[in-house]
Design an enzyme around this catalytic site. Structure first.
Site, PDB file in Angstrom:
ATOM      1  N   LYS A 173      70.817  67.995 -39.240  1.00  0.00           N
ATOM      2  CA  LYS A 173      70.328  66.665 -39.625  1.00  0.00           C
ATOM      3  C   LYS A 173      71.474  65.671 -39.810  1.00  0.00           C
ATOM      4  O   LYS A 173      71.346  64.501 -39.442  1.00  0.00           O
ATOM      5  CB  LYS A 173      69.474  66.740 -40.894  1.00  0.00           C
ATOM      6  CG  LYS A 173      70.233  67.015 -42.180  1.00  0.00           C
ATOM      7  CD  LYS A 173      69.310  66.990 -43.375  1.00  0.00           C
ATOM      8  CE  LYS A 173      70.053  67.307 -44.670  1.00  0.00           C
ATOM      9  NZ  LYS A 173      71.054  66.309 -45.038  1.00  0.00           N
ATOM     10  N   THR A 174      72.606  66.133 -40.381  1.00  0.00           N
ATOM     11  CA  THR A 174      73.736  65.215 -40.606  1.00  0.00           C
ATOM     12  C   THR A 174      74.277  64.712 -39.275  1.00  0.00           C
ATOM     13  O   THR A 174      74.591  63.527 -39.117  1.00  0.00           O
ATOM     14  CB  THR A 174      74.850  65.914 -41.410  1.00  0.00           C
ATOM     15  OG1 THR A 174      74.315  66.360 -42.656  1.00  0.00           O
ATOM     16  CG2 THR A 174      76.001  64.969 -41.682  1.00  0.00           C
ATOM     17  N   ASP A 190      68.582  59.876 -46.189  1.00  0.00           N
ATOM     18  CA  ASP A 190      68.778  61.328 -46.076  1.00  0.00           C
ATOM     19  C   ASP A 190      68.052  62.031 -47.224  1.00  0.00           C
ATOM     20  O   ASP A 190      67.866  61.457 -48.299  1.00  0.00           O
ATOM     21  CB  ASP A 190      70.286  61.623 -46.137  1.00  0.00           C
ATOM     22  CG  ASP A 190      70.603  63.089 -45.897  1.00  0.00           C
ATOM     23  OD1 ASP A 190      69.811  63.771 -45.218  1.00  0.00           O
ATOM     24  OD2 ASP A 190      71.648  63.547 -46.385  1.00  0.00           O
ATOM     25  N   GLU A 191      67.645  63.280 -47.002  1.00  0.00           N
ATOM     26  CA  GLU A 191      66.989  64.114 -48.025  1.00  0.00           C
ATOM     27  C   GLU A 191      65.787  63.388 -48.641  1.00  0.00           C
ATOM     28  O   GLU A 191      65.599  63.346 -49.858  1.00  0.00           O
ATOM     29  CB  GLU A 191      67.981  64.501 -49.129  1.00  0.00           C
ATOM     30  CG  GLU A 191      69.222  65.248 -48.656  1.00  0.00           C
ATOM     31  CD  GLU A 191      68.958  66.704 -48.293  1.00  0.00           C
ATOM     32  OE1 GLU A 191      67.774  67.103 -48.225  1.00  0.00           O
ATOM     33  OE2 GLU A 191      69.922  67.440 -48.058  1.00  0.00           O
ATOM     34  N   GLN A 209      61.872  72.109 -48.125  1.00  0.00           N
ATOM     35  CA  GLN A 209      63.011  72.238 -49.027  1.00  0.00           C
ATOM     36  C   GLN A 209      62.909  71.277 -50.219  1.00  0.00           C
ATOM     37  O   GLN A 209      63.908  70.947 -50.851  1.00  0.00           O
ATOM     38  CB  GLN A 209      64.320  71.992 -48.272  1.00  0.00           C
ATOM     39  CG  GLN A 209      64.588  73.043 -47.201  1.00  0.00           C
ATOM     40  CD  GLN A 209      65.949  72.875 -46.568  1.00  0.00           C
ATOM     41  OE1 GLN A 209      66.982  73.213 -47.153  1.00  0.00           O
ATOM     42  NE2 GLN A 209      65.970  72.360 -45.355  1.00  0.00           N
ATOM     43  N   ARG A 256      69.852  80.126 -46.633  1.00  0.00           N
ATOM     44  CA  ARG A 256      71.300  79.970 -46.890  1.00  0.00           C
ATOM     45  C   ARG A 256      72.092  80.998 -46.094  1.00  0.00           C
ATOM     46  O   ARG A 256      73.299  80.846 -45.903  1.00  0.00           O
ATOM     47  CB  ARG A 256      71.624  80.177 -48.380  1.00  0.00           C
ATOM     48  CG  ARG A 256      71.022  79.194 -49.392  1.00  0.00           C
ATOM     49  CD  ARG A 256      71.180  77.760 -48.990  1.00  0.00           C
ATOM     50  NE  ARG A 256      69.996  77.305 -48.258  1.00  0.00           N
ATOM     51  CZ  ARG A 256      69.949  76.214 -47.509  1.00  0.00           C
ATOM     52  NH1 ARG A 256      71.039  75.486 -47.356  1.00  0.00           N
ATOM     53  NH2 ARG A 256      68.841  75.865 -46.890  1.00  0.00           N
TER      54      ARG A 256
END
Length: 695
Positions: free
Chosen positions: A33-34, A224-225, A255, A590
């Protein structure tokens, strides 16, 4: 064009090329995503020709903002005079208020207070309340920290003091304190952290010309997020889009794990309908193996309130394993042994993480790693014996067995709050001469102490000394369970920390661990002192952390412990099972290479050793077949041979004349005898059964 799209997959490229109108980018875990956000910023500037000052990108942490800024600038190097504004929500709010706060008849020379300053202001307000309000605060156990949190909740829900519906006496008092707090900020031209978002929203809502001006300036907004946004942030973004709808949000509903901070998953779930937006899904994962993603996908598919996504990866042939253990000691010993094996095989400790849902579970794994002389780092938290509430109990116990320990006594004199101020302490320090505070207070008669510090403080301290003396008698009797009961009955430390379920869980873990040890209180405290003073270096360390602290991180080898009902998922009235499942999804994703999940038959639960049921998430993820575990409690075959006549069983406690008390974690037959793998205080050892005795 080639520079931007060489490293992007088709859906990432599609998101980058989207220019006008709302867009929701559903970015699954590890899906880049970044890279997508920063490439879109660069594309708008370098290829489309959007002026940099027309672009606003918002995120939640300074670290994320810094990384995104650097990556975006690398893509458009040497082409800009002024970089685009890429910052946190609160940094944007600060910049906005420096320019527009005059509209609220306030000066832009305001100061921003931190959480400690906020609590000091509230403390002063509470001190000056009338007696009736103070009684209500005590009755409802409304401590400073609770009030501070509640005011923050009000602001992030866009509720001002005059807008609170005061249904009960508790809300009436909170409303009054909130009102006085706001007056204090206004009088002193102060802002708290929440005001950095609330006041910009108020200005944009009240002044249409300003809303138009700011919206015309920031014609392209990215967030973002987005799954972590609260009510106030959602409204602020809507206000910033006053003249356009070019809002691109990036996030993953799977998430969304911060509802306790006010995050609203509905913001992302309802975005497409609310803004009539396009939706692009990023489902290719570049972090984890396909085996790990299969577990994550299967588990999260049990949630009803979500967008459908199916993560996939081109990485394969890695390990996903479920391990069952008798208790937390066996679990921790086994994991520590596995970590040692990984490191011996060349794995960097930084690539290894142990995750847990509840912070109290760190205690047993910390002890196992210490005994193995292994470096570890507690990420985003505090080591078990260094936590405030645990240090409080240790200080109380030290004061009980050692009346000369002034350091411990000074720590507990106001825990719980006894209103013993600096002036009173100074008077006691000057009067005690060469005695310890405890001994001085124990020996001085009440009338003399009254004259020295006043009747109220005298009565409070004499009660404390009396309680410690009574507890010393219980210590001398050797009855640990009675000591724990009497300690809580007299000191009420759990009541003092009642607003924090995590602190209560840590206290219960400590009590249960103490009750389970054979040592005297003095030996127990000495051992803790040795363990907590361990000076292991933090470089090249194994990482220990709660799952919330792990979000945004990745590790080659991940151990998730405590997969039992009550621990993961947590089970109480305030818990939403779909969010617990999302937390498990975050934990699983993770892992890059190997993932090991574990559960135990028996663990300390709310201060008692309890037989536990394995987590439903193990079944829902497809890792365990339901028909193999039909009973409410997990059954282990502890017998050594099929005849069931084994002399020793896994889980039994035994004593060795040299190594002391230990817990059997494995039994095997050797001739007429048994070989026992025993977890002793100084590590796991193989011992022939004839050399130990059952306790």
């Amino acid at each position: 064009m080639k520079n931007f799209f060489n490293d992007l997959n088709p859906n990432q490229a599609k998101a980058v090329k989207h220019i006008d109108n709302p867009l929701l980018i559903l970015a699954g875990a590890g899906s880049g995503k970044t890279k997508t956000i920063t490439s879109r910023v660069a594309y708008l500037i370098k290829e489309v020709g959007i002026p940099t000052d027309n672009i606003l990108t918002l995120t939640f942490s300074n670290k994320a903002a810094k990384e995104m800024r650097e990556r975006a600038l690398n893509l458009i190097a040497n082409t800009l005079i002024f970089p685009p504004l890429l910052c946190t929500f609160h940094k944007f709010g600060l910049l906005f208020l420096k320019r527009y706060i005059y509209l609220l008849n306030r000066k832009n020379s305001f100061l921003i207070i931190d959480s400690d300053d906020k609590k000091k202001i509230l403390k002063e307000i509470i001190f000056n309340l009338d007696t009736n309000f103070k009684k209500i605060l005590d009755e409802y156990n409304l401590k400073n920290s609770v009030i501070s949190t509640k005011i923050s909740e009000y602001k992030n829900s866009v509720i001002m003091p005059n807008e609170i519906e005061s249904r009960d006496i508790e809300e009436v008092v909170l409303n009054k304190i909130y009102e006085l707090y706001q007056e204090n900020l206004l009088e002193n031209n102060l802002l708290d952290f929440d005001d950095l978002l609330l006041l910009p929203y108020k200005i944009l809502s009240q002044f249409e010309d300003i809303a138009k001006e700011v919206s015309e300036k920031y014609k392209y907004i990215m967030v973002d997020e987005y799954q972590d946004t609260n009510e106030l942030q959602s409204r602020l973004l809507k206000a910033l889009c006053f003249t356009h709808n070019n809002l691109c949000v990036v996030g993953d509903d799977d998430q969304s794990i911060y509802s306790f901070r006010g995050a609203k998953i509905d913001n992302i779930l309802n975005f497409a309908d609310k803004f009539k937006s396009s939706v692009i899904k990023l489902e290719q994962n570049y972090r984890s193996s396909q085996e790990i993603l299969k577990v994550a996908n299967t588990l999260i598919s049990n949630n009803k309130n979500r967008y459908s996504k199916n993560l996939f990866s081109e990485i394969s042939h890695k390990e996903v394993k479920v391990s069952s253990f008798y208790d937390e000691n066996e679990e921790s010993s086994s994991i520590t042994y596995k970590i040692q094996e990984l490191i011996l095989n060349g794995v960097n400790p930084k690539e290894i993480a142990v995750l847990f849902r509840v912070g109290a579970l760190s205690r047993s794994i910390e002890e196992a790693l210490r005994k193995a002389n292994m470096n570890y780092e507690m990420i985003g938290g505090i080591r078990f014996y260094e936590r405030e509430e645990i240090k409080d109990i240790i200080s109380y116990f030290n004061s009980i067995i050692n009346s000369n320990d002034d350091f411990s006594f000074k720590r507990i004199i106001n825990k719980p709050r006894r209103k013993i101020g600096k002036v009173t302490l100074e008077k006691l320090q000057n009067a005690k001469e060469d005695k310890s505070l405890f001994n001085f207070l124990n020996e001085i008669n009440q009338s003399e102490l009254d004259k020295l510090i006043g009747k109220k403080s005298c009565a409070t301290l004499k009660e404390l000394i009396n309680n410690l003396n009574e507890l010393k008698k219980v210590v001398d009797s050797g009855d640990k369970k009675t000591l724990i009961y009497e300690f809580e009955n007299r000191i009420k430390l759990k009541a003092f920390y009642s607003e924090s379920s995590e602190k209560i869980a840590n206290i219960d873990e400590f009590y249960a661990m103490f009750a389970d040890r054979e040592d005297t209180l003095e030996v127990f405290l000495n051992n803790i002192s040795l363990e907590s003073n361990d000076d292991l270096a933090n470089n090249e360390s194994v990482s220990l952390m709660t799952i919330h602290a792990s979000k945004g991180l990745e590790f080659g080898y991940v151990f998730i412990i405590g997969l039992e009902e009550g621990f993961f998922p947590l089970l109480h009235d305030d818990i939403e099972i779909e969010e617990e499942r999302r937390i498990a999804y975050v934990a699983i994703t993770r892992a890059k290479r190997d993932l090991i999940l574990s559960f135990v038959n028996s663990r300390f639960y709310r201060g008692e050793r309890t037989t536990l049921q394995k987590s439903r998430f193990l079944i829902e993820s497809g890792l365990i077949k339901e028909n193999k575990f039909k009973s409410n409690n997990i059954k282990f075959n502890a017998n050594i041979n099929n005849s069931g006549n084994a002399k020793f069983k896994r889980g039994e406690v035994v004593k060795h004349k040299i190594f002391g008390i230990g817990n059997i974690i494995e039994v095997s037959k050797i001739g007429r005898d048994f070989k026992l793998k025993i977890n002793f205080a100084n590590g796991v050892k193989d011992i022939v059964s004839s050399f130990v005795q059952k306790v």
